[in-house]
Design a protein around this motif. Structure first.
Motif, PDB file in Angstrom:
ATOM      1  N   ILE A 165       0.846  -1.203   0.000  1.00 58.15           N
ATOM      2  CA  ILE A 165       0.000   0.000   0.000  1.00 58.15           C
ATOM      3  C   ILE A 165       0.875   1.245   0.000  1.00 58.15           C
ATOM      4  O   ILE A 165       0.662   2.188  -0.769  1.00 58.15           O
ATOM      5  CB  ILE A 165      -0.953  -0.003   1.202  1.00 58.15           C
ATOM      6  N   LEU A 166       1.886   1.246   0.873  1.00 58.20           N
ATOM      7  CA  LEU A 166       2.815   2.377   0.924  1.00 58.20           C
ATOM      8  C   LEU A 166       3.583   2.509  -0.392  1.00 58.20           C
ATOM      9  O   LEU A 166       3.862   3.621  -0.845  1.00 58.20           O
ATOM     10  CB  LEU A 166       3.784   2.203   2.090  1.00 58.20           C
ATOM     11  N   LEU A 167       3.908   1.372  -1.008  1.00 59.61           N
ATOM     12  CA  LEU A 167       4.621   1.378  -2.282  1.00 59.61           C
ATOM     13  C   LEU A 167       3.809   2.070  -3.380  1.00 59.61           C
ATOM     14  O   LEU A 167       4.370   2.719  -4.273  1.00 59.61           O
ATOM     15  CB  LEU A 167       4.939  -0.057  -2.698  1.00 59.61           C
ATOM     16  N   CYS A 168       2.499   1.940  -3.329  1.00 60.60           N
ATOM     17  CA  CYS A 168       1.635   2.497  -4.378  1.00 60.60           C
ATOM     18  C   CYS A 168       1.334   3.983  -4.184  1.00 60.60           C
ATOM     19  O   CYS A 168       0.814   4.627  -5.110  1.00 60.60           O
ATOM     20  CB  CYS A 168       0.315   1.721  -4.423  1.00 60.60           C
ATOM     21  N   ILE A 169       1.648   4.528  -3.011  1.00 67.09           N
ATOM     22  CA  ILE A 169       1.290   5.923  -2.746  1.00 67.09           C
ATOM     23  C   ILE A 169       2.073   6.913  -3.607  1.00 67.09           C
ATOM     24  O   ILE A 169       1.470   7.799  -4.249  1.00 67.09           O
ATOM     25  CB  ILE A 169       1.456   6.244  -1.245  1.00 67.09           C
ATOM     26  N   PRO A 170       3.415   6.836  -3.703  1.00 67.54           N
ATOM     27  CA  PRO A 170       4.149   7.822  -4.529  1.00 67.54           C
ATOM     28  C   PRO A 170       3.713   7.847  -5.989  1.00 67.54           C
ATOM     29  O   PRO A 170       3.461   8.937  -6.535  1.00 67.54           O
ATOM     30  CB  PRO A 170       5.616   7.392  -4.365  1.00 67.54           C
ATOM     31  N   PRO A 171       3.618   6.683  -6.690  1.00 67.56           N
ATOM     32  CA  PRO A 171       3.162   6.769  -8.084  1.00 67.56           C
ATOM     33  C   PRO A 171       1.738   7.280  -8.218  1.00 67.56           C
ATOM     34  O   PRO A 171       1.405   7.933  -9.202  1.00 67.56           O
ATOM     35  CB  PRO A 171       3.297   5.328  -8.596  1.00 67.56           C
ATOM     36  N   THR A 172       0.900   6.992  -7.213  1.00 70.66           N
ATOM     37  CA  THR A 172      -0.472   7.506  -7.264  1.00 70.66           C
ATOM     38  C   THR A 172      -0.490   9.023  -7.171  1.00 70.66           C
ATOM     39  O   THR A 172      -1.250   9.696  -7.885  1.00 70.66           O
ATOM     40  CB  THR A 172      -1.314   6.893  -6.126  1.00 70.66           C
ATOM     41  N   LEU A 173       0.354   9.580  -6.309  1.00 71.26           N
ATOM     42  CA  LEU A 173       0.442  11.039  -6.191  1.00 71.26           C
ATOM     43  C   LEU A 173       0.923  11.654  -7.498  1.00 71.26           C
ATOM     44  O   LEU A 173       0.418  12.702  -7.936  1.00 71.26           O
ATOM     45  CB  LEU A 173       1.384  11.419  -5.048  1.00 71.26           C
ATOM     46  N   LEU A 174       1.912  11.021  -8.144  1.00 70.08           N
ATOM     47  CA  LEU A 174       2.380  11.516  -9.439  1.00 70.08           C
ATOM     48  C   LEU A 174       1.266  11.466 -10.471  1.00 70.08           C
ATOM     49  O   LEU A 174       1.098  12.402 -11.272  1.00 70.08           O
ATOM     50  CB  LEU A 174       3.571  10.680  -9.915  1.00 70.08           C
ATOM     51  N   ILE A 175       0.482  10.396 -10.456  1.00 69.60           N
ATOM     52  CA  ILE A 175      -0.633  10.265 -11.386  1.00 69.60           C
ATOM     53  C   ILE A 175      -1.647  11.386 -11.185  1.00 69.60           C
ATOM     54  O   ILE A 175      -2.147  11.979 -12.153  1.00 69.60           O
ATOM     55  CB  ILE A 175      -1.302   8.886 -11.213  1.00 69.60           C
ATOM     56  N   VAL A 176      -1.940  11.701  -9.933  1.00 67.67           N
ATOM     57  CA  VAL A 176      -2.891  12.782  -9.636  1.00 67.67           C
ATOM     58  C   VAL A 176      -2.377  14.108 -10.177  1.00 67.67           C
ATOM     59  O   VAL A 176      -3.136  14.914 -10.744  1.00 67.67           O
ATOM     60  CB  VAL A 176      -3.150  12.866  -8.117  1.00 67.67           C
ATOM     61  N   VAL A 177      -1.072  14.350 -10.025  1.00 65.56           N
ATOM     62  CA  VAL A 177      -0.482  15.594 -10.540  1.00 65.56           C
ATOM     63  C   VAL A 177      -0.593  15.651 -12.059  1.00 65.56           C
ATOM     64  O   VAL A 177      -0.957  16.685 -12.631  1.00 65.56           O
ATOM     65  CB  VAL A 177       1.000  15.698 -10.101  1.00 65.56           C
ATOM     66  N   LEU A 201      -2.778  14.186 -13.960  1.00 68.32           N
ATOM     67  CA  LEU A 201      -4.186  14.417 -14.300  1.00 68.32           C
ATOM     68  C   LEU A 201      -4.564  15.875 -14.100  1.00 68.32           C
ATOM     69  O   LEU A 201      -5.274  16.473 -14.916  1.00 68.32           O
ATOM     70  CB  LEU A 201      -5.086  13.522 -13.444  1.00 68.32           C
ATOM     71  N   ALA A 202      -4.084  16.476 -13.005  1.00 72.23           N
ATOM     72  CA  ALA A 202      -4.450  17.859 -12.690  1.00 72.23           C
ATOM     73  C   ALA A 202      -3.850  18.844 -13.683  1.00 72.23           C
ATOM     74  O   ALA A 202      -4.431  19.911 -13.931  1.00 72.23           O
ATOM     75  CB  ALA A 202      -3.995  18.195 -11.273  1.00 72.23           C
ATOM     76  N   LEU A 203      -2.703  18.506 -14.274  1.00 72.96           N
ATOM     77  CA  LEU A 203      -2.030  19.426 -15.193  1.00 72.96           C
ATOM     78  C   LEU A 203      -2.528  19.319 -16.633  1.00 72.96           C
ATOM     79  O   LEU A 203      -2.090  20.075 -17.492  1.00 72.96           O
ATOM     80  CB  LEU A 203      -0.529  19.171 -15.167  1.00 72.96           C
ATOM     81  N   ALA A 204      -3.424  18.382 -16.898  1.00 70.17           N
ATOM     82  CA  ALA A 204      -3.930  18.213 -18.262  1.00 70.17           C
ATOM     83  C   ALA A 204      -4.755  19.424 -18.687  1.00 70.17           C
ATOM     84  O   ALA A 204      -5.421  20.065 -17.873  1.00 70.17           O
ATOM     85  CB  ALA A 204      -4.772  16.945 -18.352  1.00 70.17           C
ATOM     86  N   SER A 205      -4.719  19.737 -19.974  1.00 69.42           N
ATOM     87  CA  SER A 205      -5.511  20.853 -20.500  1.00 69.42           C
ATOM     88  C   SER A 205      -6.988  20.480 -20.548  1.00 69.42           C
ATOM     89  O   SER A 205      -7.354  19.304 -20.490  1.00 69.42           O
ATOM     90  CB  SER A 205      -5.023  21.221 -21.908  1.00 69.42           C
ATOM     91  N   LEU A 206      -7.830  21.488 -20.661  1.00 68.42           N
ATOM     92  CA  LEU A 206      -9.268  21.236 -20.731  1.00 68.42           C
ATOM     93  C   LEU A 206      -9.628  20.413 -21.968  1.00 68.42           C
ATOM     94  O   LEU A 206     -10.527  19.572 -21.924  1.00 68.42           O
ATOM     95  CB  LEU A 206     -10.032  22.569 -20.740  1.00 68.42           C
ATOM     96  N   LYS A 207      -8.912  20.644 -23.065  1.00 67.96           N
ATOM     97  CA  LYS A 207      -9.162  19.887 -24.294  1.00 67.96           C
ATOM     98  C   LYS A 207      -8.879  18.406 -24.081  1.00 67.96           C
ATOM     99  O   LYS A 207      -9.682  17.542 -24.452  1.00 67.96           O
ATOM    100  CB  LYS A 207      -8.291  20.441 -25.422  1.00 67.96           C
ATOM    101  N   VAL A 208      -7.742  18.112 -23.456  1.00 70.84           N
ATOM    102  CA  VAL A 208      -7.376  16.722 -23.195  1.00 70.84           C
ATOM    103  C   VAL A 208      -8.346  16.088 -22.221  1.00 70.84           C
ATOM    104  O   VAL A 208      -8.773  14.933 -22.393  1.00 70.84           O
ATOM    105  CB  VAL A 208      -5.934  16.640 -22.657  1.00 70.84           C
ATOM    106  N   MET A 209      -8.724  16.838 -21.171  1.00 70.65           N
ATOM    107  CA  MET A 209      -9.691  16.319 -20.205  1.00 70.65           C
ATOM    108  C   MET A 209     -11.012  15.981 -20.885  1.00 70.65           C
ATOM    109  O   MET A 209     -11.605  14.916 -20.645  1.00 70.65           O
ATOM    110  CB  MET A 209      -9.941  17.341 -19.096  1.00 70.65           C
TER     111      MET A 209
END
Length: 381
Positions: free
Chosen positions: A312-324, A326-334
């Motif tokens: 579970i702890l192992l999956c936390i860092p890549p999950t945080l990167l994934i969230v970032v 996703l958040a940085l995607a443009s409105l067109k891509v979203m």
């Protein structure tokens, strides 16, 4: 992974049920097709092709590489190895030529105020993802529980060297100018260091390396569809193999998607495929943890040497990167990605309805383990 074709689709189906297994397959297949549309773009960026010749080249390249996929995984594997070796050789030569001109101090120059973080993270994420794609071919590999972990280990070493070595050459041997670094810039560095002959070699090698990636990605995408058909998630026709043992319809669908998407720019393709890939990775992490909890003592040819809390702890860092990402995607891509996700949510019930109405023939292979209850003798996702 399960020792069968389908990979992450089977993991998620086993943990979360067939509905989410189908969604995982849809997201990852579409992400893979979008990603594969990038390689002809990079190929032609290195060759400085544009206009009508570019369109014709995309079509010819796609047809030629699709045919190699049709001929079988053995040809794809050897072609990818030869293309990889050919693409690395000129960088080794460029490294030797650059030694007298290297200034190590340039490796540590930073300007954090002049970074396009969205483009940077999307490109970084794209360069370092798709390691799970090999799972879709597990049924074609002899003794996958031993062979694939070794292959992934050696691949990791080559990937690190393949990225780090050219970057150290390029940033350390010529004056830094951020505005010049764009698609295909390594060929310009080669021209500065060695002349036109080295530039031409780098251009050809870089273009060829994208052909190798195209071959591998298309194989993964097409065998994923075959694995879904074997589990009754797609019509039986997707599970039909050619006389060379390859999934013909899956190859044709993947190739068609590449042609449709190859008109997009590098940045648009990377952002779009990353967005869908991110959703798929989050679901994979959930499936990974749930299978650990649901089957803690199951026999696995390969097991990550951590407790449930550890994974579970192992999956936390890549999950945080994934969230970032996703958040940085443009409105067109979203918007495009959300539409693609909604299509998958509607498509799966439609396929079930067509099955009930006998519009298409579906069939589950009798050779496969029971996804709902059998989790013995498999590797971990």
């Amino acid at each position: 992974m399960f020792p069968e074709n389908g990979g992450y689709v089977v993991w998620v189906s086993s943990a979360l049920g067939p509905f989410w297994g189908f969604q995982q397959g849809w997201w990852k297949w579409l992400s893979g097709v979008i990603d594969n549309g990038l390689y002809p773009v990079l190929f032609l960026d290195y060759l400085k092709s544009d206009g009508l010749p570019r369109i014709i080249a995309v079509l010819l390249l796609t047809v030629a590489l699709t045919y190699l996929n049709y001929r079988g995984l053995t040809i794809v594997g050897w072609a990818a190895i030869l293309l990889g070796v050919f693409s690395l050789l000129p960088f080794l030569v460029m490294g030797l030529i650059s030694i007298p001109k290297l200034e190590p101090s340039r490796w540590f120059v930073m300007d954090l105020n002049n970074v396009e973080w969205g483009l940077y993270l999307n490109t970084l994420f794209w360069n370092l993802n798709y390691w799970d794609s090999i799972s879709t071919l597990a049924g074609e590999v002899e003794n996958p529980g031993t062979t694939l972990p070794k292959s992934l280990y050696y691949a990791l070493v080559f990937v690190i060297l393949g990225y780090l070595f050219p970057l150290l050459i390029g940033t350390g041997s010529i004056p830094l100018d951020r505005d010049l670094w764009s698609d295909g810039y390594f060929s310009e560095i080669a021209k500065i260091l060695g002349g036109v002959w080295l530039m031409t070699w780098i251009q050809g090698a870089s273009a060829v390396s994208n052909m190798g990636m195209f071959l591998a990605e298309m194989s993964s995408d097409s065998f994923q569809l075959l694995g879904m058909a074997d589990r009754g998630m797609l019509p039986e026709c997707f599970g039909k193999r050619s006389r060379y043992g390859t999934p013909l319809l899956g190859i044709l669908f993947s190739a068609s998607g590449v042609i449709l998407l190859s008109w997009l720019s590098f940045q648009e393709i990377v952002a779009a495929e990353n967005y869908l890939y991110c959703f798929g990775m989050i679901v994979e992490f959930i499936a990974f943890i749930k299978l650990r909890i649901k089957y803690p003592s199951a026999s696995r040819p390969y097991r990550i040497p951590l407790s449930t809390t550890g994974v579970i702890l192992l999956c936390i860092p890549p999950t945080l990167l994934i969230v970032v990402v996703l958040a940085l995607a443009s409105l067109k891509v979203m918007a495009i990605s959300v539409i693609a996700i909604l299509v998958g949510l509607v498509l799966q019930p439609c396929l079930i309805y067509s099955k009930k109405k006998h519009w298409f023939r579906f069939q589950t292979s009798s050779d496969l383990p029971d996804v709902g209850s059998n989790y013995r003798g498999v590797d971990e996702p």
